[in-house]
Design an enzyme around this catalytic site. Structure first.
Site, mmCIF file in Angstrom:
data_model
loop_
_atom_site.group_PDB
_atom_site.id
_atom_site.type_symbol
_atom_site.label_atom_id
_atom_site.label_comp_id
_atom_site.label_asym_id
_atom_site.label_seq_id
_atom_site.Cartn_x
_atom_site.Cartn_y
_atom_site.Cartn_z
ATOM 1 N N ASP A 140 0.885 -1.153 0.000
ATOM 2 C CA ASP A 140 0.000 0.000 0.000
ATOM 3 C C ASP A 140 0.939 1.224 0.000
ATOM 4 O O ASP A 140 2.129 1.082 0.318
ATOM 5 C CB ASP A 140 -0.848 -0.067 1.272
ATOM 6 N N LEU A 141 0.437 2.405 -0.340
ATOM 7 C CA LEU A 141 1.316 3.576 -0.412
ATOM 8 C C LEU A 141 1.179 4.480 0.821
ATOM 9 O O LEU A 141 2.093 4.580 1.634
ATOM 10 C CB LEU A 141 1.021 4.352 -1.701
ATOM 11 N N ASP A 142 -0.001 5.090 0.956
ATOM 12 C CA ASP A 142 -0.212 6.032 2.049
ATOM 13 C C ASP A 142 -0.222 5.284 3.388
ATOM 14 O O ASP A 142 -1.031 4.392 3.592
ATOM 15 C CB ASP A 142 -1.540 6.766 1.835
ATOM 16 N N THR A 148 0.820 10.545 3.487
ATOM 17 C CA THR A 148 0.154 11.669 2.827
ATOM 18 C C THR A 148 -1.175 12.013 3.502
ATOM 19 O O THR A 148 -1.883 12.916 3.046
ATOM 20 C CB THR A 148 -0.094 11.367 1.325
ATOM 21 N N LYS A 191 -8.640 6.835 5.654
ATOM 22 C CA LYS A 191 -7.398 6.173 5.227
ATOM 23 C C LYS A 191 -7.700 4.928 4.400
ATOM 24 O O LYS A 191 -8.471 4.070 4.843
ATOM 25 C CB LYS A 191 -6.533 5.821 6.438
ATOM 26 N N SER A 213 -2.267 0.725 -4.332
ATOM 27 C CA SER A 213 -2.791 1.886 -3.604
ATOM 28 C C SER A 213 -4.093 2.351 -4.224
ATOM 29 O O SER A 213 -4.239 2.326 -5.449
ATOM 30 C CB SER A 213 -1.766 3.024 -3.670
ATOM 31 N N ALA A 214 -5.013 2.816 -3.379
ATOM 32 C CA ALA A 214 -6.269 3.390 -3.873
ATOM 33 C C ALA A 214 -6.032 4.749 -4.527
ATOM 34 O O ALA A 214 -6.915 5.296 -5.183
ATOM 35 C CB ALA A 214 -7.243 3.538 -2.710
ATOM 36 N N LYS A 258 -10.626 -1.708 -1.780
ATOM 37 C CA LYS A 258 -10.367 -2.501 -0.575
ATOM 38 C C LYS A 258 -11.588 -2.352 0.349
ATOM 39 O O LYS A 258 -12.156 -1.265 0.388
ATOM 40 C CB LYS A 258 -9.109 -1.984 0.143
ATOM 41 N N GLU A 260 0.169 -3.251 4.658
ATOM 42 C CA GLU A 260 -0.949 -2.321 4.769
ATOM 43 C C GLU A 260 -0.995 -1.630 6.119
ATOM 44 O O GLU A 260 -0.626 -2.230 7.131
ATOM 45 C CB GLU A 260 -2.274 -3.091 4.617
ATOM 46 N N ASP A 261 -1.510 -0.403 6.127
ATOM 47 C CA ASP A 261 -1.712 0.303 7.401
ATOM 48 C C ASP A 261 -3.192 0.422 7.756
ATOM 49 O O ASP A 261 -3.519 0.875 8.844
ATOM 50 C CB ASP A 261 -1.117 1.721 7.335
HETATM 51 P P1 B16 Z 1 -6.437 9.900 -4.357
HETATM 52 P P2 B16 Z 1 -3.576 4.194 0.002
HETATM 53 C C1 B16 Z 1 -5.378 6.163 -0.205
HETATM 54 O O1 B16 Z 1 -4.049 5.717 -0.326
HETATM 55 C C2 B16 Z 1 -5.484 7.145 0.953
HETATM 56 O O2 B16 Z 1 -5.184 6.471 2.176
HETATM 57 C C3 B16 Z 1 -6.875 7.697 1.032
HETATM 58 O O3 B16 Z 1 -6.975 8.635 2.084
HETATM 59 C C4 B16 Z 1 -7.220 8.362 -0.312
HETATM 60 O O4 B16 Z 1 -8.539 8.858 -0.314
HETATM 61 C C5 B16 Z 1 -7.045 7.342 -1.429
HETATM 62 O O5 B16 Z 1 -5.718 6.833 -1.426
HETATM 63 C C6 B16 Z 1 -7.333 7.933 -2.804
HETATM 64 O O6 B16 Z 1 -6.351 8.887 -3.094
HETATM 65 O O7 B16 Z 1 -7.452 10.936 -4.022
HETATM 66 O O8 B16 Z 1 -5.016 10.427 -4.444
HETATM 67 O O9 B16 Z 1 -6.807 9.069 -5.567
HETATM 68 O O10 B16 Z 1 -3.569 4.067 1.501
HETATM 69 O O11 B16 Z 1 -4.542 3.216 -0.675
HETATM 70 O O12 B16 Z 1 -2.189 4.163 -0.591
HETATM 71 MG MG MG Z 2 -2.785 3.163 3.429
#
Ligand code: B16
Ligand code: MG
Length: 217
Positions: free
Chosen positions: A8-10, A16, A44, A115-116, A146, A170-171
């Site tokens: 996962d990224l964030d 972020t 998140k 990552s989402a 997810k 994952e976090d």
């Molecule tokens: P974007 P992850 C997620 O990242 C974030 O945790 C979540 O807060 C955010 O809404 C989502 O990405 C979408 O991000 O607006 O940049 O497309 O934890 O899946 O890496």
């Molecule tokens: Mg995350």
């Protein structure tokens, strides 16, 4: 033996969440909705549109906007968020991540991002580690977010490995559930909220022994 890592990224590679919060908070203020850092925990790992839906629900405004208006609101938040992302540098990589990625590269273990975030390629570029990942799943191409396992299964396919040969990191609780539903070994990165169902929980990636991790069942 495990053959690939899916991150996962964030919250795992970088944090972020505070940038997301600043951008969502400004939009929420404009809409007359109060959100705080505790509420931000719920966002998140959740997609951009689902995050907006949760904010509107928080303010009792879930039926006030058409789909087009909601898309415009999400775009507005994203424009602000991307401006904030310009500040990212390699210093924003979470502790232990670079050591872990270097060791994976030295052992020729391929790495993927699940990552989402639709901004994942840009974020990885700003961090200077985009080339560490041979696969970055495009969330635009997914039917479900997810905790559905789709994104992790897609990453394993991209790495040309079986799900049971992959280790997911994952976090967020929804992410741990997605990894387990994909039939993978799950490492949870512990933050504020307790994670349930992970095979292993650590605070930072360099707490892990890669030898042991690769041998885990
Ligand atoms: P974007 P992850 C997620 O990242 C974030 O945790 C979540 O807060 C955010 O809404 C989502 O990405 C979408 O991000 O607006 O940049 O497309 O934890 O899946 O890496
Ligand atoms: Mg995350």
């Amino acid at each position: 033996m495990k053959k690939g890592f899916i991150f996962d990224l964030d919250g795992v590679i970088t944090d972020t969440a505070s940038f997301h919060f600043i951008a969502w908070k400004q939009l929420a203020d404009e809409l007359g909705i109060i959100i705080d850092l505790k509420f931000n925990e719920q966002l998140k790992g959740i997609s951009r549109m689902e995050s907006l839906e949760r904010i509107l629900r928080q303010g009792g405004k879930e039926t006030d906007y058409s789909l087009e208006e909601k898309e415009a609101l999400a775009d507005k938040k994203n424009t602000h968020y991307v401006t904030l992302l310009q500040e990212l540098t390699p210093e924003n990589i979470l502790p232990g991540v670079e050591t872990f990625l270097k060791e994976a590269a030295s052992r020729a273990i391929p790495c993927a991002i699940a990552s989402a975030s639709k901004n994942a390629p840009f974020i990885l570029e700003k961090l200077g580690i985009k080339e560490c990942f041979s696969v970055i799943v495009d969330p635009n191409t997914l039917a479900k977010g997810k905790p559905d396992p789709e994104i992790f299964l897609r990453a394993a396919k991209g790495l040309a490995i079986q799900p049971n040969e992959a280790i997911g990191f994952e976090d967020a609780q929804a992410g741990i559930e997605a990894i387990k539903a994909a039939g993978m070994y799950a490492v949870g990165i512990q933050t504020e909220e307790a994670l349930v169902g992970a095979n292993k929980i650590v605070k930072r990636l360099d707490e892990l022994s890669m030898d042991e991790l690769l041998k885990s069942e």
